[in-house]
Scaffold this active site. Structure first.
Site, mmCIF file in Angstrom:
data_model
loop_
_atom_site.group_PDB
_atom_site.id
_atom_site.type_symbol
_atom_site.label_atom_id
_atom_site.label_comp_id
_atom_site.label_asym_id
_atom_site.label_seq_id
_atom_site.Cartn_x
_atom_site.Cartn_y
_atom_site.Cartn_z
ATOM 1 N N ALA A 24 69.459 -7.583 52.324
ATOM 2 C CA ALA A 24 69.503 -8.038 53.840
ATOM 3 C C ALA A 24 68.371 -8.901 53.963
ATOM 4 C CB ALA A 24 69.465 -6.684 54.635
ATOM 5 N N ARG A 82 74.138 -6.157 41.278
ATOM 6 C CA ARG A 82 73.222 -6.125 42.467
ATOM 7 C C ARG A 82 71.880 -6.872 41.965
ATOM 8 N NH1 ARG A 82 72.282 -2.959 46.931
ATOM 9 N NH2 ARG A 82 74.129 -1.466 46.467
ATOM 10 N N ASP A 138 70.949 -1.744 55.940
ATOM 11 C CA ASP A 138 71.086 -0.346 55.883
ATOM 12 C C ASP A 138 69.927 0.507 56.709
ATOM 13 O OD1 ASP A 138 72.988 -0.004 54.061
ATOM 14 O OD2 ASP A 138 71.717 0.528 52.505
ATOM 15 N N TYR A 190 85.316 -1.622 37.766
ATOM 16 C CA TYR A 190 85.517 -2.876 37.621
ATOM 17 C C TYR A 190 84.653 -3.827 36.774
ATOM 18 C CZ TYR A 190 82.005 -2.892 41.390
ATOM 19 O OH TYR A 190 80.957 -2.814 42.301
#
Length: 379
Positions: free
Chosen positions: A17, A106, A277, A195
């Site tokens: 973010a 990430r 978040d 995945y």
């Protein structure tokens, strides 16, 4: 993007973010610094699914080619039962052929955003454990995550509650020919998602209903044998994957309210806003946590106006809060749907099989409201 935003902005938090907001604001002409508590940006984490609503922001920031090089395409989501039998496919490539769904580690995404922010002239200052609100700027953005120190300044102290679910997260080597598919294995009281990622890795997240409390946040180590025991009744390929796990993170899933107040006007101190978040923690059952953070970052930058900062922040909240609340509610619902037991599970799986057979586009069509959203259209 126009580059005339004459604002000095301090962002607290150098995660997805904060760094996305830094890029978006710097390109608009703001003077931006990012304060990070850690002494280095070392995002470990694991895999993320990035849907087209966030990819549109990455593209608008001029980062698509970089992002493409660190990520893999996602062409399909497969809902399977605990034995491995297919319940329902969501064929993204077939039913949304013009959209870009991606898998990414990430840490690679954070590295990409950090590099882009520095190139845009953002100052990133590490080792800043913020105890008081910075005062040497026009706007402070709280992008400091689920344990935000900025959020209580706007909303007071809140107590999240434990959902009764805990999750494991792990990485293992991926098969060389692994299809670019997210698989969700649903069992009574538990489910597992996996995945592939770029770099020959496979991401695994496994969630189980269990009454014992675990700390929030996934940095604490878990026991791979506990994970294997919890999913011992799941069929292949789950068993083979779990046998390869040497290290696993464990965290408790807590439900937080979406923040009531996303901003505070300037007064004797700078204006304050929340994103990511810090504003709307979500359970990980819609793959939208990082996506919402990226959306927030762009929309906030697009809303800001130096002449009326309060009106700009009010508009940001009015645009983002209803959408994020809807996404959080959908994730809460999935937490129940994945873990059905007994007759309810039998009926639900039969219904999914029937719908996917008769109207294969209907399941993915239910999420058009989510994936069709284009944050870059906010002027």
């Amino acid at each position: 993007m126009p580059g005339s935003l004459n604002l000095s902005v301090t962002i607290v938090g150098a995660g997805i973010a904060g760094l996305t907001a830094a890029c978006a604001l710097a390109h608009r002409g703001a003077s931006v610094r990012v304060l990070e508590r850690a002494g280095a940006i070392r995002e470990v984490g694991a895999g993320l699914q990035i849907s087209p609503n966030a990819v549109r922001v990455i593209d608008a920031l001029g980062l698509w080619s970089r992002f493409e090089s660190i990520s893999l395409p996602s062409t399909r989501v497969e809902l399977r039962d605990s034995g491995g039998a297919l319940v329902a496919p969501l064929d993204l490539a077939r039913h949304r052929p013009h959209d870009r769904f991606r898998f990414v580690h990430r840490a690679r995404l954070v590295e990409m955003l950090e590099t882009a922010a520095l190139e845009a002239g953002v100052r990133i200052e590490l080792g800043h454990d913020i105890r008081t609100l910075p005062t040497d700027c026009d706007l402070v953005i709280g992008a400091d995550g689920v344990k935000s120190r900025i959020r209580p300044l706007l909303n007071g102290f809140e107590s999240p509650f434990f959902t009764g679910q805990s999750a494991w997260r792990a990485l293992i080597p991926s098969e060389p020919d692994a299809p670019p598919v997210a698989q969700v294995f649903m069992g009574p009281g538990r489910h597992l998602v996996s995945y592939p990622l770029a770099g020959g890795l496979r991401n695994i997240v496994a969630v189980m209903e269990r009454p014992d409390w675990q700390d929030e946040g996934w940095s604490q180590p878990g026991d791979p044998q506990d994970l294997r025991a919890a999913f011992a009744r799941f069929g292949d390929p789950v068993g083979g994957w779990l046998e390869q796990i040497d290290e696993v993170g464990l965290w408790g899933l807590f439900r937080h309210p979406v923040a009531t107040h996303w901003f505070r006007p300037a007064g004797h101190e700078p204006a304050v806003a929340l994103i990511g978040d810090a504003a709307h923690p979500t359970l990980p059952f819609m793959a939208q946590g990082a996506v919402m953070a990226i959306e927030d970052a762009w929309v906030l930058a697009a809303c800001l106006n130096r002449k009326d900062l309060t009106a700009s922040l009010s508009r940001f909240q009015s645009l983002r809060r209803p959408r994020c609340q809807r996404i959080v509610d959908a994730a809460n619902a999935n937490a129940r749907n994945y873990h059905l037991t007994g007759p309810a599970r039998t009926v639900a799986h039969a219904g999914l099989r029937m719908i996917s057979s008769i109207a294969p586009g209907q399941l993915i069509g239910r999420f058009a409201w989510l994936y069709d959203y284009d944050p870059t259209k906010v002027a």
